[in-house]
Design a protein around this motif. Structure first.
Motif, PDB file in Angstrom:
ATOM      1  N   PHE A  23       0.807  -1.222   0.000  1.00 12.49           N
ATOM      2  CA  PHE A  23       0.000   0.000   0.000  1.00 12.49           C
ATOM      3  C   PHE A  23       0.840   1.272   0.000  1.00 12.49           C
ATOM      4  O   PHE A  23       0.321   2.346  -0.283  1.00 12.49           O
ATOM      5  CB  PHE A  23      -1.040  -0.066   1.125  1.00 12.49           C
ATOM      6  CG  PHE A  23      -1.976  -1.206   0.892  1.00 12.49           C
ATOM      7  CD1 PHE A  23      -3.006  -1.076  -0.015  1.00 12.49           C
ATOM      8  CD2 PHE A  23      -1.758  -2.444   1.494  1.00 12.49           C
ATOM      9  CE1 PHE A  23      -3.837  -2.146  -0.302  1.00 12.49           C
ATOM     10  CE2 PHE A  23      -2.592  -3.518   1.216  1.00 12.49           C
ATOM     11  CZ  PHE A  23      -3.624  -3.369   0.316  1.00 12.49           C
ATOM     12  N   GLN A  74       1.048   1.435  -3.698  1.00 13.59           N
ATOM     13  CA  GLN A  74      -0.222   1.919  -4.234  1.00 13.59           C
ATOM     14  C   GLN A  74      -0.370   3.436  -4.055  1.00 13.59           C
ATOM     15  O   GLN A  74      -0.812   4.137  -4.964  1.00 13.59           O
ATOM     16  CB  GLN A  74      -1.376   1.197  -3.536  1.00 13.59           C
ATOM     17  CG  GLN A  74      -2.712   1.453  -4.169  1.00 13.59           C
ATOM     18  CD  GLN A  74      -3.750   0.449  -3.688  1.00 13.59           C
ATOM     19  OE1 GLN A  74      -4.304   0.603  -2.615  1.00 13.59           O
ATOM     20  NE2 GLN A  74      -4.014  -0.572  -4.458  1.00 13.59           N
ATOM     21  N   LEU A  94      -7.093  -2.394   0.384  1.00  9.62           N
ATOM     22  CA  LEU A  94      -6.909  -2.294   1.832  1.00  9.62           C
ATOM     23  C   LEU A  94      -7.965  -3.105   2.567  1.00  9.62           C
ATOM     24  O   LEU A  94      -7.650  -3.928   3.409  1.00  9.62           O
ATOM     25  CB  LEU A  94      -7.033  -0.833   2.287  1.00  9.62           C
ATOM     26  CG  LEU A  94      -5.784   0.011   2.400  1.00  9.62           C
ATOM     27  CD1 LEU A  94      -6.138   1.346   3.042  1.00  9.62           C
ATOM     28  CD2 LEU A  94      -4.695  -0.682   3.202  1.00  9.62           C
ATOM     29  N   ILE A 136      -4.441   6.861   1.550  1.00  6.35           N
ATOM     30  CA  ILE A 136      -5.188   5.603   1.614  1.00  6.35           C
ATOM     31  C   ILE A 136      -6.581   5.753   1.010  1.00  6.35           C
ATOM     32  O   ILE A 136      -7.091   6.869   0.873  1.00  6.35           O
ATOM     33  CB  ILE A 136      -5.335   5.091   3.071  1.00  6.35           C
ATOM     34  CG1 ILE A 136      -5.980   6.170   3.965  1.00  6.35           C
ATOM     35  CG2 ILE A 136      -3.979   4.667   3.635  1.00  6.35           C
ATOM     36  CD1 ILE A 136      -6.322   5.685   5.374  1.00  6.35           C
TER      37      ILE A 136
END
Lengths: 425, 425
Positions: A127, A130, A415, B149
């Protein structure tokens, strides 16, 4: 004393510092113990007093503050601890080990304990990669004159024809979750922004549970006006991906290394094959029988073909048939369209193309799909008042991440994935 | 010939260029006509042949390509057109004028024709400013070590206690739209990222229709670990806002000018007043009767007070009572909390604070709000395994935009607002 980050220790040899993080590993050797401290910037070994570890009740994953001296030990930096403070305790046995090279539980367990599993170095790295891809997307497009937009996810009508929509109770009305920002990004081109992008979730109520589908996923969307045809979009995507990969290489070397991920090379141009030709190749070379569209196995085979023939891990497939594309797709000769998919290592990661900008043509196209054009009046309005030629694309962020790293299941790159059965955690 | 953007014309005096854009104004003076061409980078006057305008059927908002010579006319650049091509026609009378200084229709008409209204210079500028604010948020936090995120918007439980949730049919299950990424951003701190942010929509099924509420709005969220208390978050927000305003000043001077928007100054510190003290001030100075919480009128008055006393257009209100804050809020002495709101020009644009990081304390807090802690087991899990002290905040992007520009209704700062009655366009 302020907290020092582990990544900054190299420049503090001989100094006393205060570190904060999680107990990653703990090995007691008589009176002294070796404690590996972990935080978001890295890992460092701390030499601590075993008695203090016991008194403070330290366990794996305890959150601690360690004050000590930075020393050089061979090539590495180490901390000679003078004081340890337990900041936050661990109350229960961990459900699995997270400090080994591999995480040895199945995907379902990993996802059920998503937050803990993300403390594992490799899963954590996914992540960060990402995030870096997302920022690469944003930064490149900003320089190219694109405006970031936020379009509604609560909509009154689907963009792709009304199937696979999640329905929502919106006070007295019925509403849906947006399948894509397609209509809105086109409208924003027509609103005069010309070049727009969005990084947001989209929703597909697809019933099938495969390793390449999510019911909620991040779509990196862009749309631009005043293009000649879909080739302008394909050229932009080529430059965009190069730029994103370049950034990744520079900023996520450690994470790529942890995951043993090998970045693809992109040459001057990504090879491009019209779909009807690709279908012929698949038939001649692999004996695969396809009608007018390609399937996931065909995408894998055409990737192998292109990799062998052109040395590219990316391939554009172009000229999809109109009957397989949504009503806003710009038609081309012979029942084909000015549209494309981008296949990366055998998986479709982008759909894009030129859109219809003429009002009458668009209205006819909607009706030819058996849809009622009156239901699309909000979308259609701008096409009456001077809509420039335009086109765009959408990149599935989880798919791109998964393919770059070589993950077998797109859920590993989400996630908190949402699929047919999962809406927790 | 490639398209030249209007903003690049100054360096092309004497050259022949190709421009593409919309007909913004058109004034015929016998054989010649003055056509103002508009595209996303600016406006330019083109001297064209009236006969050609008529033959090509040009109207306001037609999309055209103009080829011509760039000449200097006093201070301005002008185009002597040699050729005009109609790219996309206007089929119907515009519902209102969009080339005047002010747009003279009410907000409902503006929103019903949202795309056309956004072609108006001032309305268009609002969302360039909004995009710049978003990017300022992202860029600042990136430098501060935050990870971007994407957390799920389809959730099984509300974060704020179960009211005001939009319900969703998720295959055989019942689900909700996320009211905020609160739980998930905290969980990501605990997953080891420590500092995370998200720029995404959140959903509030609030029934009341006010000029400061939206049912879908963009929340600029951040959360960070290893803090001392809420003051660390307030200091971070002060630096963050300074950085965002600085970027806006540099990159959106034209848009701010168009909107006659005056940016606020932020000094070394933003003034901060404990809520109980603010309530006393409101009582003594304005005769306002408040119990333990402040209301929108009180926020306006405390802003006036602070502006007069400290010259600041921002004010932090701190120490909100526990009974007015969600269960994850860190308590302080006397029934108060380590939380704050930020009031900007009389409107709350941020709520933030320190969160509870101790498992037992959090479980008790959930139950003291009359909630069933078992329903929060996914959220609670990470608190068993070493959760650092942490806190964060959320900025309402549309509110921030509206207050900066001085818009009377937050809907004006939402591209496609969703409210009690509106889910179109």
């Amino acid at each position: 004393m302020n907290r020092t980050l582990i990544k900054g220790l190299n420049s503090k040899i001989g100094e006393t510092v205060k570190l904060q993080g999680w107990v990653h590993r703990l090995r007691k050797l008589g009176k002294i113990a070796f404690l590996i401290l972990r935080e978001h910037s890295g890992l460092v070994q701390c030499v601590v007093n075993t008695r203090e570890v016991d008194i403070k009740g330290l366990r794996l994953e305890s959150v601690v503050e360690i004050t000590g001296t930075v020393v050089k030990n061979d090539e590495n930096v180490e901390i000679l601890a003078e004081n340890i403070r337990l900041i936050s305790e661990v109350k229960e046995e961990l459900p699995f080990e997270i400090n080994k090279k591999d995480i040895e539980v199945n995907l379902d367990t990993i996802l059920n304990h998503r937050v803990l599993s993300l403390r594992h170095q490799s899963l954590n790295s996914i992540f960060k990669i990402q995030a870096c891809l997302t920022q690469g997307f944003i930064e490149f497009l900003k320089v190219e004159g694109f405006t970031q937009i936020f379009t509604p996810k609560i909509v009154s009508e689907g963009a792709e024809g009304g199937t696979e929509l999640f329905e929502l109770k919106y006070f007295e009305k019925k509403a849906y979750l947006a399948q894509s920002p397609q209509f809105y990004k086109q409208m924003m081109v027509g609103a005069g922004y010309e070049r727009v992008f969005e990084t947001a979730h989209v929703y597909r109520a697809e019933k099938h549970n495969t390793n390449r589908h999510l019911n909620e996923y991040v779509s990196l969307d862009l749309e631009m006006g005043f293009i000649e045809d879909e080739k302008d979009i394909m050229m932009l995507e080529t430059r965009l991906l190069k730029s994103m990969l370049h950034k990744l290489k520079n900023e996520c070397a450690d994470e790529l290394n942890t995951l043993e991920a090998k970045l693809p090379e992109i040459g001057e141009e990504i090879p491009s094959i019209p779909l009807p030709e690709a279908i012929k190749i698949l038939n001649n070379k692999y004996g695969k029988e396809l009608d007018i569209d390609i399937d996931p196995e065909g995408e894998k085979l055409i990737y192998e073909h292109v990799k062998k023939e052109y040395g590219s891990e990316f391939v554009f497939l172009t000229h999809y048939p109109m009957e397989k594309r949504p009503m806003y797709t710009m038609p081309a000769d012979g029942g084909l369209t000015h549209s494309f998919d981008l296949i990366f290592r055998g998986l479709e990661i982008t759909t894009g193309g030129q859109r219809i900008h003429n009002f009458d043509m668009l209205k006819k196209s909607i009706e030819s799909k058996g849809l009622n054009s009156e239901k699309f009046s909000d979308y259609l309005e701008v096409f009456k008042y001077g809509m420039p030629p335009h086109g765009g694309l959408a990149i599935g962020l989880e798919r791109l991440t998964a393919q770059l790293i070589g993950l077998g299941n797109v859920r590993e790159a989400a996630l908190f994935p949402r699929d047919r059965d999962r809406i927790t955690p």
